[in-house]
Design a protein around this motif. Structure first.
Motif, PDB file in Angstrom:
ATOM      1  N   ARG A  10     -34.791  55.325  40.970  1.00  0.00           N
ATOM      2  CA  ARG A  10     -36.033  55.570  40.904  1.00  0.00           C
ATOM      3  C   ARG A  10     -36.801  54.448  41.510  1.00  0.00           C
ATOM      4  NH1 ARG A  10     -36.166  58.764  36.003  1.00  0.00           N
ATOM      5  NH2 ARG A  10     -36.192  56.921  34.864  1.00  0.00           N
ATOM      6  N   ASP A  11     -36.646  53.201  41.155  1.00  0.00           N
ATOM      7  CA  ASP A  11     -37.476  52.090  41.985  1.00  0.00           C
ATOM      8  C   ASP A  11     -36.996  52.096  43.322  1.00  0.00           C
ATOM      9  OD1 ASP A  11     -38.460  51.479  39.498  1.00  0.00           O
ATOM     10  OD2 ASP A  11     -36.997  49.665  39.292  1.00  0.00           O
ATOM     11  N   ASP A  12     -35.785  52.559  43.943  1.00  0.00           N
ATOM     12  CA  ASP A  12     -35.577  52.515  45.366  1.00  0.00           C
ATOM     13  C   ASP A  12     -36.252  53.516  46.063  1.00  0.00           C
ATOM     14  OD1 ASP A  12     -33.674  50.349  45.048  1.00  0.00           O
ATOM     15  OD2 ASP A  12     -31.960  51.396  45.047  1.00  0.00           O
ATOM     16  N   ARG A  13     -36.686  54.604  45.331  1.00  0.00           N
ATOM     17  CA  ARG A  13     -37.362  55.500  45.892  1.00  0.00           C
ATOM     18  C   ARG A  13     -38.842  55.727  45.642  1.00  0.00           C
ATOM     19  NH1 ARG A  13     -32.339  60.027  45.180  1.00  0.00           N
ATOM     20  NH2 ARG A  13     -30.841  58.511  45.603  1.00  0.00           N
ATOM     21  N   TRP A  14     -39.461  54.589  45.430  1.00  0.00           N
ATOM     22  CA  TRP A  14     -41.081  54.437  45.045  1.00  0.00           C
ATOM     23  C   TRP A  14     -41.896  55.062  45.935  1.00  0.00           C
ATOM     24  CZ3 TRP A  14     -43.594  52.512  48.767  1.00  0.00           C
ATOM     25  CH2 TRP A  14     -42.890  51.499  49.592  1.00  0.00           C
ATOM     26  N   TYR A  15     -41.425  55.216  47.237  1.00  0.00           N
ATOM     27  CA  TYR A  15     -42.349  55.987  48.233  1.00  0.00           C
ATOM     28  C   TYR A  15     -42.410  57.292  48.187  1.00  0.00           C
ATOM     29  CZ  TYR A  15     -37.587  55.861  50.284  1.00  0.00           C
ATOM     30  OH  TYR A  15     -36.225  56.400  50.452  1.00  0.00           O
ATOM     31  N   LEU A  16     -41.640  58.104  47.485  1.00  0.00           N
ATOM     32  CA  LEU A  16     -41.478  59.310  47.665  1.00  0.00           C
ATOM     33  C   LEU A  16     -42.650  60.135  46.628  1.00  0.00           C
ATOM     34  CD1 LEU A  16     -37.550  60.199  47.253  1.00  0.00           C
ATOM     35  CD2 LEU A  16     -39.058  59.932  49.297  1.00  0.00           C
ATOM     36  N   PRO A  17     -43.420  61.169  47.287  1.00  0.00           N
ATOM     37  CA  PRO A  17     -44.298  61.713  46.316  1.00  0.00           C
ATOM     38  C   PRO A  17     -43.738  62.250  45.161  1.00  0.00           C
ATOM     39  CG  PRO A  17     -43.719  62.899  48.756  1.00  0.00           C
ATOM     40  CD  PRO A  17     -42.784  61.977  48.392  1.00  0.00           C
ATOM     41  N   LYS A  18     -44.673  62.114  44.292  1.00  0.00           N
ATOM     42  CA  LYS A  18     -44.248  62.544  42.812  1.00  0.00           C
ATOM     43  C   LYS A  18     -45.018  64.046  42.688  1.00  0.00           C
ATOM     44  CE  LYS A  18     -43.055  58.257  41.721  1.00  0.00           C
ATOM     45  NZ  LYS A  18     -42.772  58.011  43.020  1.00  0.00           N
ATOM     46  N   TYR A  19     -44.257  64.733  41.756  1.00  0.00           N
ATOM     47  CA  TYR A  19     -44.278  66.370  41.327  1.00  0.00           C
ATOM     48  C   TYR A  19     -44.834  66.566  40.099  1.00  0.00           C
ATOM     49  CZ  TYR A  19     -42.357  66.173  45.992  1.00  0.00           C
ATOM     50  OH  TYR A  19     -41.875  65.565  47.281  1.00  0.00           O
ATOM     51  N   ASP A  20     -45.577  67.638  39.986  1.00  0.00           N
ATOM     52  CA  ASP A  20     -45.887  67.800  38.444  1.00  0.00           C
ATOM     53  C   ASP A  20     -44.918  69.017  38.191  1.00  0.00           C
ATOM     54  OD1 ASP A  20     -47.805  66.094  38.005  1.00  0.00           O
ATOM     55  OD2 ASP A  20     -49.289  67.308  38.779  1.00  0.00           O
ATOM     56  N   THR A  21     -44.628  69.715  38.991  1.00  0.00           N
ATOM     57  CA  THR A  21     -43.665  70.973  38.962  1.00  0.00           C
ATOM     58  C   THR A  21     -42.656  71.175  40.029  1.00  0.00           C
ATOM     59  OG1 THR A  21     -44.911  72.528  40.206  1.00  0.00           O
ATOM     60  CG2 THR A  21     -45.796  72.525  37.888  1.00  0.00           C
ATOM     61  N   VAL A  22     -41.561  71.780  39.471  1.00  0.00           N
ATOM     62  CA  VAL A  22     -40.351  71.962  40.449  1.00  0.00           C
ATOM     63  C   VAL A  22     -41.174  72.951  41.564  1.00  0.00           C
ATOM     64  CG1 VAL A  22     -39.359  74.025  39.499  1.00  0.00           C
ATOM     65  CG2 VAL A  22     -38.116  72.269  40.379  1.00  0.00           C
ATOM     66  N   GLU A  23     -41.833  73.762  41.314  1.00  0.00           N
ATOM     67  CA  GLU A  23     -42.392  74.576  42.589  1.00  0.00           C
ATOM     68  C   GLU A  23     -42.952  73.675  43.697  1.00  0.00           C
ATOM     69  OE1 GLU A  23     -43.065  75.319  39.198  1.00  0.00           O
ATOM     70  OE2 GLU A  23     -41.794  77.356  39.165  1.00  0.00           O
ATOM     71  N   GLU A  24     -43.791  72.670  43.185  1.00  0.00           N
ATOM     72  CA  GLU A  24     -44.464  71.703  43.835  1.00  0.00           C
ATOM     73  C   GLU A  24     -43.448  71.016  44.945  1.00  0.00           C
ATOM     74  OE1 GLU A  24     -47.366  69.173  42.409  1.00  0.00           O
ATOM     75  OE2 GLU A  24     -48.220  70.411  41.343  1.00  0.00           O
ATOM     76  N   GLU A  25     -42.565  70.674  44.096  1.00  0.00           N
ATOM     77  CA  GLU A  25     -41.525  69.782  44.850  1.00  0.00           C
ATOM     78  C   GLU A  25     -40.697  70.894  45.725  1.00  0.00           C
ATOM     79  OE1 GLU A  25     -38.508  67.985  42.223  1.00  0.00           O
ATOM     80  OE2 GLU A  25     -37.789  66.764  43.876  1.00  0.00           O
ATOM     81  N   ARG A  26     -40.635  71.937  45.723  1.00  0.00           N
ATOM     82  CA  ARG A  26     -39.905  73.034  46.531  1.00  0.00           C
ATOM     83  C   ARG A  26     -40.598  73.218  47.673  1.00  0.00           C
ATOM     84  NH1 ARG A  26     -39.109  77.028  42.941  1.00  0.00           N
ATOM     85  NH2 ARG A  26     -37.054  76.502  42.795  1.00  0.00           N
ATOM     86  N   GLN A  27     -41.879  73.328  47.399  1.00  0.00           N
ATOM     87  CA  GLN A  27     -42.884  73.679  48.254  1.00  0.00           C
ATOM     88  C   GLN A  27     -43.027  72.642  49.493  1.00  0.00           C
ATOM     89  OE1 GLN A  27     -44.214  76.545  49.210  1.00  0.00           O
ATOM     90  NE2 GLN A  27     -45.772  76.149  50.661  1.00  0.00           N
ATOM     91  N   HIS A  28     -43.046  71.451  48.853  1.00  0.00           N
ATOM     92  CA  HIS A  28     -42.932  70.152  49.987  1.00  0.00           C
ATOM     93  C   HIS A  28     -41.845  69.989  50.541  1.00  0.00           C
ATOM     94  CE1 HIS A  28     -42.377  65.646  50.758  1.00  0.00           C
ATOM     95  NE2 HIS A  28     -43.804  65.944  50.818  1.00  0.00           N
TER      96      HIS A  28
END
Ligand SMILES: [Zn+2]
Length: 260
Positions: A10-28
């Motif tokens: 997780r620390d290694d990927r601090w720069y990635l956007p955070k999502y509240d839902t899996v739908e948001e992540e999928r859309q991204h």
């Protein structure tokens, strides 16, 4: 994976956007994927119906999103992407999937749970370089992204239509970020769509640079020690992800309908 390993990842990927839902992540992911096709179209990486970029679904981990067969990269929008299951069936979206796309990418996504995306096309310089059947040299700072982090799949046997061949490509790739498919073209992978696509773009240019430099003379190589240090700087997943951001912003500004 232990808790400590999970924390480190997780620390290694601090720069990635955070999502509240899996739908948001999928859309991204789908937005990044559609933008990537537009960029491939813009850069002229298209050759007829060849080429595919895939993004693993964030929920159904053995499914991936891909371009519909036969549609120009330059016309692809988010709503055109199709979802393919582990048997190669389109389960969401309209259109078919390229048989080679499924054969190669399903094996890669299965062999490398750490990767989210894979990119492949018959781009000109990658294709020319692939006919030499050899690795790229550390000729430039950018080329060091691939230093000791790419492979050659030295076994051309026609159009890849069989998952078994996809497995052999995944075996050749091993834990690297890229593989040169001899007499065929380039293939890159990443922990994000952004990263996989950036590696493809910069690898294509790296092939162009080496072809040009060797045609003009005898290039000086970056020595082993410096190439190793530089590889850690320019070849890190963060560097790949970061390099993609201005390209994403540019293509969305130029072609906002890609988000439709
Ligand atoms: Zn191909």
């Amino acid at each position: 994976m232990t808790d400590t390993q999970r924390e480190t990842a997780r620390d290694d990927r601090w720069y990635l956007p955070k999502y509240d839902t899996v739908e948001e992540e999928r859309q991204h992911r789908k937005q990044r994927l559609a933008a990537s096709f537009r960029l491939f179209g813009k850069f002229g990486f298209e050759e007829g119906v060849a080429g595919h970029i895939t993004a693993r679904d964030p929920e159904q981990l053995d499914h991936f999103w891909v371009n519909p067969f036969g549609m120009s990269f330059s016309h692809i929008s988010v709503s055109d992407l199709v979802l393919v299951n582990s048997r190669g069936e389109v389960v969401e979206g309209e259109g078919g999937v390229n048989t080679a796309a499924f054969a190669i990418h399903s094996a890669l996504h299965e062999a490398r749970p750490d990767i989210i995306a894979a990119a492949h096309s018959h781009s000109l310089y990658g294709k020319a370089w692939s006919s030499l059947g050899r690795l790229l040299d550390p000729l430039t700072q950018d080329a060091c992204a691939f230093y000791e982090d790419h492979a050659v799949f030295d076994d051309y046997t026609g159009v890849v239509l069989d998952v078994e061949e996809g497995k052999r490509i995944a075996h050749a790739l091993a834990d690297a970020k890229a593989v040169i498919l001899r007499n065929h073209g380039l293939l890159t992978v990443g922990q994000t769509v952004d990263e996989a696509v950036w590696w493809f773009i910069t690898m294509e240019r790296t092939c162009q640079v080496q072809l040009m430099a060797q045609a003009a003379g005898t290039p000086e190589l970056i020595d082993e020690e410096q190439a190793t240090i530089t590889a850690k700087q320019v070849g890190h997943p963060l560097a790949g992800w970061l390099s993609f951001q201005p390209l994403y912003d540019r293509i969305v500004k130029e072609q906002p309908d890609l988000l439709d």
